[in-house]
Motif scaffolding. Sequence first.
Motif, PDB file in Angstrom:
ATOM      1  N   ILE A 179       0.876  -1.169   0.000  1.00  0.00           N
ATOM      2  CA  ILE A 179       0.000   0.000   0.000  1.00  0.00           C
ATOM      3  C   ILE A 179       0.913   1.219   0.000  1.00  0.00           C
ATOM      4  N   SER A 180       0.818   2.017  -1.056  1.00  0.00           N
ATOM      5  CA  SER A 180       1.730   3.148  -1.193  1.00  0.00           C
ATOM      6  C   SER A 180       1.232   4.405  -0.487  1.00  0.00           C
ATOM      7  N   SER A 181      -0.049   4.476  -0.179  1.00  0.00           N
ATOM      8  CA  SER A 181      -0.571   5.651   0.511  1.00  0.00           C
ATOM      9  C   SER A 181      -0.342   5.539   2.015  1.00  0.00           C
ATOM     10  N   ALA A 182      -0.365   6.686   2.656  1.00  0.00           N
ATOM     11  CA  ALA A 182      -0.156   6.721   4.104  1.00  0.00           C
ATOM     12  C   ALA A 182      -1.295   6.014   4.830  1.00  0.00           C
ATOM     13  N   ILE A 183      -0.932   5.337   5.899  1.00  0.00           N
ATOM     14  CA  ILE A 183      -1.870   4.661   6.788  1.00  0.00           C
ATOM     15  C   ILE A 183      -1.563   5.218   8.179  1.00  0.00           C
ATOM     16  N   GLY A 236       3.507  -8.119   1.943  1.00  0.00           N
ATOM     17  CA  GLY A 236       3.846  -9.132   2.936  1.00  0.00           C
ATOM     18  C   GLY A 236       3.972  -8.601   4.352  1.00  0.00           C
ATOM     19  N   GLU A 237       3.954  -7.293   4.503  1.00  0.00           N
ATOM     20  CA  GLU A 237       4.037  -6.676   5.830  1.00  0.00           C
ATOM     21  C   GLU A 237       2.630  -6.523   6.403  1.00  0.00           C
ATOM     22  N   ARG A 238       2.469  -6.909   7.635  1.00  0.00           N
ATOM     23  CA  ARG A 238       1.170  -6.795   8.305  1.00  0.00           C
ATOM     24  C   ARG A 238       0.875  -5.323   8.589  1.00  0.00           C
ATOM     25  N   GLU A 273      -5.630 -18.972   3.615  1.00  0.00           N
ATOM     26  CA  GLU A 273      -4.368 -19.353   2.983  1.00  0.00           C
ATOM     27  C   GLU A 273      -4.424 -19.128   1.475  1.00  0.00           C
ATOM     28  N   GLU A 274      -5.565 -19.489   0.878  1.00  0.00           N
ATOM     29  CA  GLU A 274      -5.729 -19.278  -0.560  1.00  0.00           C
ATOM     30  C   GLU A 274      -5.740 -17.789  -0.883  1.00  0.00           C
ATOM     31  N   ALA A 275      -6.396 -16.984  -0.056  1.00  0.00           N
ATOM     32  CA  ALA A 275      -6.415 -15.531  -0.261  1.00  0.00           C
ATOM     33  C   ALA A 275      -5.000 -14.962  -0.216  1.00  0.00           C
ATOM     34  N   LEU A 276      -4.198 -15.404   0.734  1.00  0.00           N
ATOM     35  CA  LEU A 276      -2.810 -14.925   0.819  1.00  0.00           C
ATOM     36  C   LEU A 276      -2.026 -15.299  -0.438  1.00  0.00           C
ATOM     37  N   LEU A 277      -2.215 -16.512  -0.939  1.00  0.00           N
ATOM     38  CA  LEU A 277      -1.518 -16.942  -2.162  1.00  0.00           C
ATOM     39  C   LEU A 277      -1.970 -16.127  -3.373  1.00  0.00           C
ATOM     40  N   ILE A 278      -3.272 -15.948  -3.527  1.00  0.00           N
ATOM     41  CA  ILE A 278      -3.803 -15.203  -4.669  1.00  0.00           C
ATOM     42  C   ILE A 278      -3.335 -13.750  -4.627  1.00  0.00           C
ATOM     43  N   LEU A 279      -3.480 -13.111  -3.485  1.00  0.00           N
ATOM     44  CA  LEU A 279      -3.089 -11.704  -3.370  1.00  0.00           C
ATOM     45  C   LEU A 279      -1.587 -11.515  -3.520  1.00  0.00           C
TER      46      LEU A 279
END
Length: 83
Positions: free
Chosen positions: A16-20, A30-32, A69-75
Amino acid sequence: MICRLNCGACCIAPSISSAIPGMPDGKAAGERCIQLDESNLCLLFGKAERPKVCADFGAEEWVCGTTREEALLILTDLENNTH
């Protein structure tokens, strides 16, 4: 599709390139996200300070699959193939 409880894949896998809030430079793939709680729910959900990219994301089976787990792989695959 309704977001899968205790998933949070969309808050971990993509960059995510925008500020959080708490992450002024966004976050790397991959960063939480710092705004993801222990139950993998967004602490900013429904709030004005939630980044637009996050608010615009909608859960869909082609992105979220049938398990966390599938969502993590797809994303992760989408992230890797769109940069």
